[in-house]
Design a protein around this motif. Sequence first.
Motif, PDB file in Angstrom:
ATOM      1  N   HIS A  65       0.843  -1.209   0.000  1.00  0.00           N
ATOM      2  CA  HIS A  65       0.000   0.000   0.000  1.00  0.00           C
ATOM      3  C   HIS A  65       0.869   1.247   0.000  1.00  0.00           C
ATOM      4  O   HIS A  65       1.568   1.539   0.967  1.00  0.00           O
ATOM      5  CB  HIS A  65      -0.935   0.037   1.208  1.00  0.00           C
ATOM      6  CG  HIS A  65      -1.790   1.275   1.249  1.00  0.00           C
ATOM      7  ND1 HIS A  65      -2.784   1.521   0.324  1.00  0.00           N
ATOM      8  CD2 HIS A  65      -1.773   2.364   2.058  1.00  0.00           C
ATOM      9  CE1 HIS A  65      -3.345   2.695   0.586  1.00  0.00           C
ATOM     10  NE2 HIS A  65      -2.754   3.239   1.633  1.00  0.00           N
ATOM     11  N   HIS A  67       1.260   5.480  -2.069  1.00  0.00           N
ATOM     12  CA  HIS A  67       0.824   6.516  -3.013  1.00  0.00           C
ATOM     13  C   HIS A  67       2.141   7.128  -3.486  1.00  0.00           C
ATOM     14  O   HIS A  67       2.627   8.098  -2.904  1.00  0.00           O
ATOM     15  CB  HIS A  67      -0.049   7.550  -2.306  1.00  0.00           C
ATOM     16  CG  HIS A  67      -1.132   6.949  -1.447  1.00  0.00           C
ATOM     17  ND1 HIS A  67      -2.316   6.504  -1.964  1.00  0.00           N
ATOM     18  CD2 HIS A  67      -1.190   6.695  -0.109  1.00  0.00           C
ATOM     19  CE1 HIS A  67      -3.072   6.008  -0.979  1.00  0.00           C
ATOM     20  NE2 HIS A  67      -2.407   6.118   0.151  1.00  0.00           N
ATOM     21  N   HIS A 207      -8.991   1.762   1.119  1.00  0.00           N
ATOM     22  CA  HIS A 207      -8.692   2.030   2.531  1.00  0.00           C
ATOM     23  C   HIS A 207      -9.957   1.698   3.337  1.00  0.00           C
ATOM     24  O   HIS A 207     -11.021   2.181   2.978  1.00  0.00           O
ATOM     25  CB  HIS A 207      -8.432   3.516   2.795  1.00  0.00           C
ATOM     26  CG  HIS A 207      -7.297   4.137   2.051  1.00  0.00           C
ATOM     27  ND1 HIS A 207      -7.452   4.791   0.861  1.00  0.00           N
ATOM     28  CD2 HIS A 207      -5.983   4.244   2.371  1.00  0.00           C
ATOM     29  CE1 HIS A 207      -6.281   5.282   0.475  1.00  0.00           C
ATOM     30  NE2 HIS A 207      -5.368   4.967   1.355  1.00  0.00           N
ATOM     31  N   HIS A 245      -4.963  -0.471   6.121  1.00  0.00           N
ATOM     32  CA  HIS A 245      -5.195  -0.011   7.495  1.00  0.00           C
ATOM     33  C   HIS A 245      -6.002  -0.982   8.363  1.00  0.00           C
ATOM     34  O   HIS A 245      -5.427  -1.658   9.191  1.00  0.00           O
ATOM     35  CB  HIS A 245      -5.787   1.409   7.533  1.00  0.00           C
ATOM     36  CG  HIS A 245      -4.920   2.396   6.810  1.00  0.00           C
ATOM     37  ND1 HIS A 245      -3.629   2.643   7.195  1.00  0.00           N
ATOM     38  CD2 HIS A 245      -5.129   3.148   5.686  1.00  0.00           C
ATOM     39  CE1 HIS A 245      -3.087   3.523   6.370  1.00  0.00           C
ATOM     40  NE2 HIS A 245      -3.961   3.842   5.436  1.00  0.00           N
ATOM     41  N   ASP A 296       2.411   2.991   3.099  1.00  0.00           N
ATOM     42  CA  ASP A 296       1.569   4.157   2.847  1.00  0.00           C
ATOM     43  C   ASP A 296       2.430   5.213   2.130  1.00  0.00           C
ATOM     44  O   ASP A 296       3.583   4.942   1.781  1.00  0.00           O
ATOM     45  CB  ASP A 296       0.948   4.692   4.143  1.00  0.00           C
ATOM     46  CG  ASP A 296      -0.436   5.337   3.905  1.00  0.00           C
ATOM     47  OD1 ASP A 296      -0.807   5.534   2.729  1.00  0.00           O
ATOM     48  OD2 ASP A 296      -1.135   5.635   4.889  1.00  0.00           O
TER      49      ASP A 296
HETATM   50 ZN    ZN Z   1      -3.146   5.265   1.918  1.00  0.00          ZN
END
Ligand code: ZN
Length: 429
Positions: A65, A67, A207, A245, A296
Motif C-alpha cells: 500500500h 501513493h 482504505h 489499514h 503508505d
Molecule cells: Zn493510503
Amino acid sequence: MKRLLIENIKVITMEGDYIIPKGYIYIEDNKIVKVKEGVYEGERDNFEVIDGKGCVALPGFINCHTHIPMTLLRGYGEGLPLMRWLNEKIWPFEARLTEEDIYNGALLGIIEMIKSGTTSFVDMYFREDTIAKACRRANIRGFLGSPIIGDMWERQIDETLSLYDEFKEDDLIKIFIAPHSPYTCSFETLKKVGEIARNYKLPIHIHIAETKDEVNIIREKYNKTPFEVCKDAGLYDENKVIAAHCVYLNDDDIIMVKNYDFTVVYNPQSNMKLASGVAPIVKMMENGINVALGTDGASSNNNLNMIDEMKSASLLQKLSFNDATALSAYDTLKLATVNAAKAIGMEDKLGKIKEGFLADIILIDFNKPHLNPPTDIYSNIVYAANGSEIKTVIINGKVVLKDYKLLDIKENETILNANQSFIKVIERL
Ligand SMILES: [Zn+2]
C-alpha cells in the motif's frame, strides 16, 4: 535467451523456513530455473554471473500500500493535526501537480524502493498512466489503481477500464480498481465497483477503517461498521480485496472478512505518525486472515523502506499485545513476501525463491557490523538491518541494482528533477 547465475549465495527461500546455506540460483530470462545447494557445474558461456559471497538472497519485498508520487510531499506540512494538514497543505499541493511532477515524484519513490529491496508495489494515485511510465523506465512491478472518490466516480471507473485495456498484456504493470474508502465513496459507487471488479477480474484496493473518525462517520450514516457497508454493497463477493489499514475492526468484522478473499495491509508507521491507532494484526492472523505490509505514502511515514516498516510492524504488535512472542521476525518477513504475493494474486509466481517462480530477488550484504554475528538470520534482517545493505536487486530477471548502483537510472538527475518539481509546485500555490 538471457542467462543469469548467482553463486556462492545463502538463500532464504521463504518456502517454510528452508534456507540453503551455500548454493546458487540459475535464472533464464525472467524465471528462476534452479535453486540448489552446492556449486553450479553446467556450462557458463554467455552467462551473466554474480558472486554472492557474503550475501543472503531473499525474495524482493512487495509494498502492498502506497501513493508513490507523494514522495514530493515528504516532510511538507509536518506537525499539523490530520484535518488541518489535509485541508491546508496536502490537498492544495496535490491540486497543483502536473503530469511531469507526478512522473518525477514516482521515479524518486521507485528508486528509493529499489535501493531498499522492494521489487513490486501496490499503488493508489492520480495519473497511474504516468506512474506506469516510471515503472517501465525503472523495470519495477506496479499494481496500479486510480482512485475512485466523490462525485466523479463514473468517469474515474471509465479511466480505470481504459488503463486496464492499455496494460492487460503488460509484463510488469497490472491494473487494480481502487475505490478510495467507504466514507469517500457512496454506497452506489461501492456497488458499481464490486460489479466491475467481478466482470473484469480486477483486484480491489481500498482504505478501510483507518481512523476512529471514519468509523463514527459511517456509524452515523449507515448504522454499520465500514466493513459491513462494503460487504452489503457486494464489494467482497467473488472479488479479491486488498484493504489498507483496518485499524478498527471488531470480532464480528474479523469473522466476516475471513470468509472472503480479503487481505489486510498493515501500515504501522503511518498509523503511528498520524496517531490513527494500532491494527490488531496478531488477532487477525490467529483468525486466518491474510495480512500484508505497506508503507503508505511518504508524506505520512516518511520513507518507503520495507525493512524499516517490518521492524515497526513487529515491535508495535509486541507492545500492543504485551507479548514479546507476538509477530516473530519470520512471520513479519512473510507479510512483506509470501502473504503479499497472495494479496496480489501471484502466490504461484512471487514471494519465494523457487524453481518456476519469477526472478524478483534481492541480495542483502551481510558484511556489515550491524548484521554480525549472523546468529538468527531472520531477526538480523527484520530488527538489525536498515535497508542500506541491499547490494543487488533483480526484477523480472533483469539486474536493476548492482553493487549498490542503479544500472539504468541516473540517481542524481532523478533527485534533482523531483526537487525542482517540488519548488515549482510551491511557486504555483
Ligand atoms: Zn493510503
